[in-house]
Design an enzyme around this catalytic site. Sequence first.
Site, mmCIF file in Angstrom:
data_model
loop_
_atom_site.group_PDB
_atom_site.id
_atom_site.type_symbol
_atom_site.label_atom_id
_atom_site.label_comp_id
_atom_site.label_asym_id
_atom_site.label_seq_id
_atom_site.Cartn_x
_atom_site.Cartn_y
_atom_site.Cartn_z
ATOM 1 N N GLU A 50 47.646 -64.219 27.114
ATOM 2 C CA GLU A 50 46.352 -64.521 27.727
ATOM 3 C C GLU A 50 46.584 -65.689 28.659
ATOM 4 O O GLU A 50 46.936 -66.781 28.216
ATOM 5 C CB GLU A 50 45.326 -64.915 26.668
ATOM 6 C CG GLU A 50 44.852 -63.756 25.813
ATOM 7 C CD GLU A 50 43.861 -64.213 24.746
ATOM 8 O OE1 GLU A 50 43.602 -63.425 23.840
ATOM 9 O OE2 GLU A 50 43.382 -65.367 24.829
ATOM 10 N N ASP A 61 34.588 -73.933 26.618
ATOM 11 C CA ASP A 61 35.847 -74.464 26.097
ATOM 12 C C ASP A 61 35.700 -75.868 25.534
ATOM 13 O O ASP A 61 34.933 -76.688 26.042
ATOM 14 C CB ASP A 61 36.906 -74.477 27.202
ATOM 15 C CG ASP A 61 37.440 -73.076 27.467
ATOM 16 O OD1 ASP A 61 37.942 -72.460 26.507
ATOM 17 O OD2 ASP A 61 37.323 -72.600 28.602
#
Lengths: 274, 404
Positions: A50, A61
């Site tokens: 990823e 995040d």
Amino acid sequence: MTTRIDRVFAAAKEANRPLLAAYIMGGDPDLATGQAIMNALPQAGADIIELGLPFSDPMADGVAIQMGGQRALAAGQTLRGVLGMVEEFRRKDETTPVVLMGYYNPIYIFGVEKFLATAKEAGVDGLIIVDLPAEEDAELCIPALKAGINFIRLTTPTTDDARLPTVLENTSGFVYYVSMNGTTGAVIKSRAAVGESVQRIKAHTELPVIVGFGIKTADDAAEMGRHADGIAVGTVIVDAVAKSLVDGMATDKTVGAVRDLVADLAAGLKRARA
Amino acid sequence: MDGINSLRNGPDENGRFGLYGGRFVAETLMPLILDLEREYRAAKIDPAYQAQVKDLATHYTGRPSPLYYAERLSQHLGGAKVWFKREELNHTGSHKINNCLGQILLAKRMGKTRIIAETGAGQHGVATATVCAKFDLPCTIFMGATDVERQMPNVLRMKMLGAEVRPVTAGAGTLKDAMNEALRDWVTNVESTYYLIGTAAGPHPYPEMVRDFQSVIGQELKEQFREREGKLPDAVVACVGGGSNAIGTFHAFLDNPEVAIYGAEAGGHGIDIENGHAASMTGGRPGVLHGNRTYLLQDSDGQILEGHSISAGLDYPGVGPEHSYLHDSKRVTYVPITDKEALDAFQLCTKMEGIIPALESAHGLAQVIKLAPTMTTDQSIVLCLSGRGDKDVESVGKYLGLLK
Ligand SMILES: Cc1ncc(COP(=O)(O)O)c(C=O)c1O
């Protein structure tokens, strides 16, 4: 047509082992070291890569990945640069799937059609775009499917049975189950609930399911790997990069730190079905 | 009813105003914003809810806010008559309370037990902390560290009202960063928490909802002006941060083409200076951030710029999606106003009318100062005086050299 993603899941199923998807921020801590880290991942035990697309405002995040993105941007990373990393990676690796993970705006500004053509050409297999829910499928998901790139959806603890079909409708490749309500890097509160949720998703789809968010150690990997077709690990890898730096610069330990950590997680994961 | 060509029909069922708006959020939040939309639709047609909003507006906020003829300023400018719609006289000192009361009642209906909000100038933070005190809900306010410093009086007010103020140090420590952090908190605590967004931006249904709560400004103004002058004003003006006081002022006039509409964006050090302003429509282009597609300040790679404005409430690289739509359709003229022009307007208003405006509102006033002399004395401009300037006296004092 089988894809790289289909092939790694089929092989893992055959071997009765869960997959390891390793997340790195593309171009962290600098472009050359970022490339070296990416190139080292398959050998270390990552089945899927990823590759994070840095963005100025990563709303989903936690601090570690925020910092990773800032380092990559400070080093001059761009969306085109990340696509270049994939192209470079593909010179030596034709089999490991690469999934880009990030936010929509840089892609929108690059131009959706141009982006998909360039990504396909570079050897990108899938996209995980955090701020494109099913309601916005016309933006990128549908065009990506037409271009032959998987659009991998995140499902979360708030995605109930009534909503799952909507979320799964245009999903392909695999389903990514986010183990908690939270940002990347937080702590999983109930591990048992994760297993139940994966089963719930599997009742709605044939696609493989991988679990991510909150997996930090080889033991976590072993435990979570029991519940799913694979696990995704990101924050601790980005943290390992951060810890290897001196004055914000890569050292001769940086690539090795990631390689060792990924190998350790892969070893933990091997115990999942032992 | 508004006709099919009305500019007041948006958003569509997907939350779009033309190209703009939408629901660009993480899946974790999606079920909640769909719930919120259902709840809002139900509340909108619930007489009990409407009555409660009306009652609070009258007895808590102090509505209707007056429409005031600024006579000295008008004479000084030597053109159109200048009027102020005095939102600064509302309880808590700005228009922000209109929205907070509407939303806190929704949060209650939804059974949420905790409130979060972002704030720039601190006016929305104060209004949120105020309604949370009144309705007995704990609240956490995210505020950029830079803004905590330049809007200290409001930080103290929030704390006294019982709010937790969390300074955000990421980025430039301004409104954009506060909003990122609020969104991170929300995905983490989505089950218990209601996000009380302070402007007409964010994912659908927020832009529509906040507009509806603020539309009382333009509706009252239209009626008050007709009573006083027997006609419609020739122009209305408001400052645009995220755009809530502006859309609230404009919405009632969108289908009256004889009324010119101006939005004043933050021109900062000047529109030609990269990252030196926060004029997203004059100086940005469409992109996706914070749940909606809208005009954004960004670089060629789609990375969002921090922007700059002397006014914390306008220091935001985006704008509500309905403004982007009105900008493209040219119904509203958006103009950049520099820090310097806003400071001059601030002082002029203070000295001539005895009204200390918020620095945000002073941007709107600066546009009025440019416009009035180009119009005739039988014409009128109404400015939405969105807030009072008590919070700004210290930072303006510093600029003017009144403090060391
Ligand atoms: C007095 C005042 N006016 C205007 C604004 C800008 O917000 P909006 O554009 O949503 O009205 C603020 C924001 O803090 C404010 O405090």
